[in-house]
Motif scaffolding. Structure first.
Motif, PDB file in Angstrom:
ATOM      1  N   ILE A 185      38.244  41.350  33.854  1.00 55.93           N
ATOM      2  CA  ILE A 185      38.861  42.676  33.738  1.00 55.93           C
ATOM      3  C   ILE A 185      37.881  43.662  33.101  1.00 55.93           C
ATOM      4  CG2 ILE A 185      40.678  43.999  32.567  1.00 55.93           C
ATOM      5  CD1 ILE A 185      42.451  41.413  32.906  1.00 55.93           C
ATOM      6  N   MET A 186      37.245  43.237  32.024  1.00 53.76           N
ATOM      7  CA  MET A 186      36.281  44.117  31.351  1.00 53.76           C
ATOM      8  C   MET A 186      35.118  44.473  32.272  1.00 53.76           C
ATOM      9  SD  MET A 186      36.238  42.422  27.546  1.00 53.76           S
ATOM     10  CE  MET A 186      34.931  43.476  26.955  1.00 53.76           C
ATOM     11  N   ALA A 187      34.638  43.494  33.036  1.00 56.01           N
ATOM     12  CA  ALA A 187      33.520  43.748  33.956  1.00 56.01           C
ATOM     13  C   ALA A 187      33.917  44.725  35.052  1.00 56.01           C
ATOM     14  CB  ALA A 187      33.027  42.434  34.557  1.00 56.01           C
ATOM     15  N   ASP A 227      43.679  42.300  38.566  1.00 52.26           N
ATOM     16  CA  ASP A 227      44.361  41.015  38.426  1.00 52.26           C
ATOM     17  C   ASP A 227      43.363  39.904  38.728  1.00 52.26           C
ATOM     18  OD1 ASP A 227      46.467  39.159  38.076  1.00 52.26           O
ATOM     19  OD2 ASP A 227      46.852  39.134  40.237  1.00 52.26           O
ATOM     20  N   ILE A 228      43.196  38.997  37.792  1.00 52.09           N
ATOM     21  CA  ILE A 228      42.305  37.853  37.958  1.00 52.09           C
ATOM     22  C   ILE A 228      43.179  36.611  38.013  1.00 52.09           C
ATOM     23  CG2 ILE A 228      40.345  36.560  37.015  1.00 52.09           C
ATOM     24  CD1 ILE A 228      39.585  39.474  37.465  1.00 52.09           C
ATOM     25  N   ARG A 229      43.018  35.823  39.081  1.00 52.62           N
ATOM     26  CA  ARG A 229      43.816  34.600  39.248  1.00 52.62           C
ATOM     27  C   ARG A 229      42.903  33.406  39.440  1.00 52.62           C
ATOM     28  NH1 ARG A 229      47.765  34.817  43.757  1.00 52.62           N
ATOM     29  NH2 ARG A 229      46.006  35.560  44.950  1.00 52.62           N
ATOM     30  N   PHE A 230      43.422  32.245  39.084  1.00 51.81           N
ATOM     31  CA  PHE A 230      42.668  31.000  39.177  1.00 51.81           C
ATOM     32  C   PHE A 230      43.446  29.980  39.987  1.00 51.81           C
ATOM     33  CE2 PHE A 230      41.561  33.101  35.262  1.00 51.81           C
ATOM     34  CZ  PHE A 230      40.175  33.055  35.272  1.00 51.81           C
ATOM     35  N   THR A 265      32.266  42.320  41.048  1.00 52.57           N
ATOM     36  CA  THR A 265      31.762  42.209  39.682  1.00 52.57           C
ATOM     37  C   THR A 265      32.726  41.415  38.815  1.00 52.57           C
ATOM     38  OG1 THR A 265      30.552  44.288  39.916  1.00 52.57           O
ATOM     39  CG2 THR A 265      30.986  43.544  37.674  1.00 52.57           C
ATOM     40  N   ALA A 266      34.013  41.625  39.014  1.00 55.87           N
ATOM     41  CA  ALA A 266      35.020  40.909  38.229  1.00 55.87           C
ATOM     42  C   ALA A 266      34.919  39.392  38.421  1.00 55.87           C
ATOM     43  CB  ALA A 266      36.423  41.393  38.604  1.00 55.87           C
ATOM     44  N   VAL A 267      34.822  38.928  39.678  1.00 55.87           N
ATOM     45  CA  VAL A 267      34.740  37.480  39.884  1.00 55.87           C
ATOM     46  C   VAL A 267      33.407  36.924  39.416  1.00 55.87           C
ATOM     47  CG1 VAL A 267      36.477  37.394  41.727  1.00 55.87           C
ATOM     48  CG2 VAL A 267      34.052  37.610  42.342  1.00 55.87           C
ATOM     49  N   SER A 268      32.353  37.740  39.512  1.00 53.87           N
ATOM     50  CA  SER A 268      31.040  37.299  39.026  1.00 53.87           C
ATOM     51  C   SER A 268      31.076  37.071  37.521  1.00 53.87           C
ATOM     52  CB  SER A 268      29.970  38.340  39.367  1.00 53.87           C
ATOM     53  OG  SER A 268      29.873  38.522  40.753  1.00 53.87           O
TER      54      SER A 268
END
Length: 155
Positions: A49-51, A71-74, A102-105
């Motif tokens: 999220i920060m990225a 939204d970041i999911r795993f 960038t977020a997933v990186s």
């Protein structure tokens, strides 16, 4: 930087994914909370999220954007792979593909950092755009399903 002055403001979104390949024991320890640095998924989620919010600081020609959602999911249904998916949204004149990538990186790099004491052989990638919506060029959907969609995500 591209001049977007005359572009129309539209709702825009992008979805990206990556995967972190690791030893099965490393993934098991992530799932059970056995990593000394803490809750890997929670920290990686915050990093992603920060990225996304700081993408224009990382990528020289990106416009700074006011994001309306990240939204970041795993998904960890494989025995040796943690999948990471990011959905980024805004209402604006330019898209959010770079923010999602960038977020997933950043989330993948955070997983590596938190687990490297156990497993220096982890691999991150591929990093890829799955979909984008909004803007002049219209929607894009990567052909086929993502590994995340095939496995079904969880937190």
């Amino acid at each position: 930087m591209v001049d977007v002055t005359d572009k129309t403001v539209t709702e825009r979104s992008a979805v990206a994914e990556t995967a972190v390949l690791m030893r099965p024991d490393t993934l098991r320890q992530i799932k059970t909370g056995g990593i000394a640095k803490g809750d890997v998924r929670a920290v990686a989620q915050i990093a992603g999220i920060m990225a996304a919010k700081k993408t224009s600081d990382w990528i020289p020609m990106c416009h700074p954007l006011a994001l309306t959602g990240v939204d970041i999911r795993f998904s960890d249904n494989d025995r040796d792979t943690l999948y990471i998916e990011a959905t980024v949204k805004t209402t604006g004149k330019t898209g959010v593909e770079m923010e999602a990538l960038t977020a997933v990186s950043a989330a993948g790099l955070t997983v590596y950092d938190m687990c490297k004491a156990l497993d220096k052989d982890m691999e991150i990638g591929p990093i890829r755009l799955l979909a984008k919506h909004g803007g002049k060029s219209g929607p894009y959907q990567r052909p086929g399903q993502s590994a995340f969609q095939e496995e079904g995500g969880n937190r």
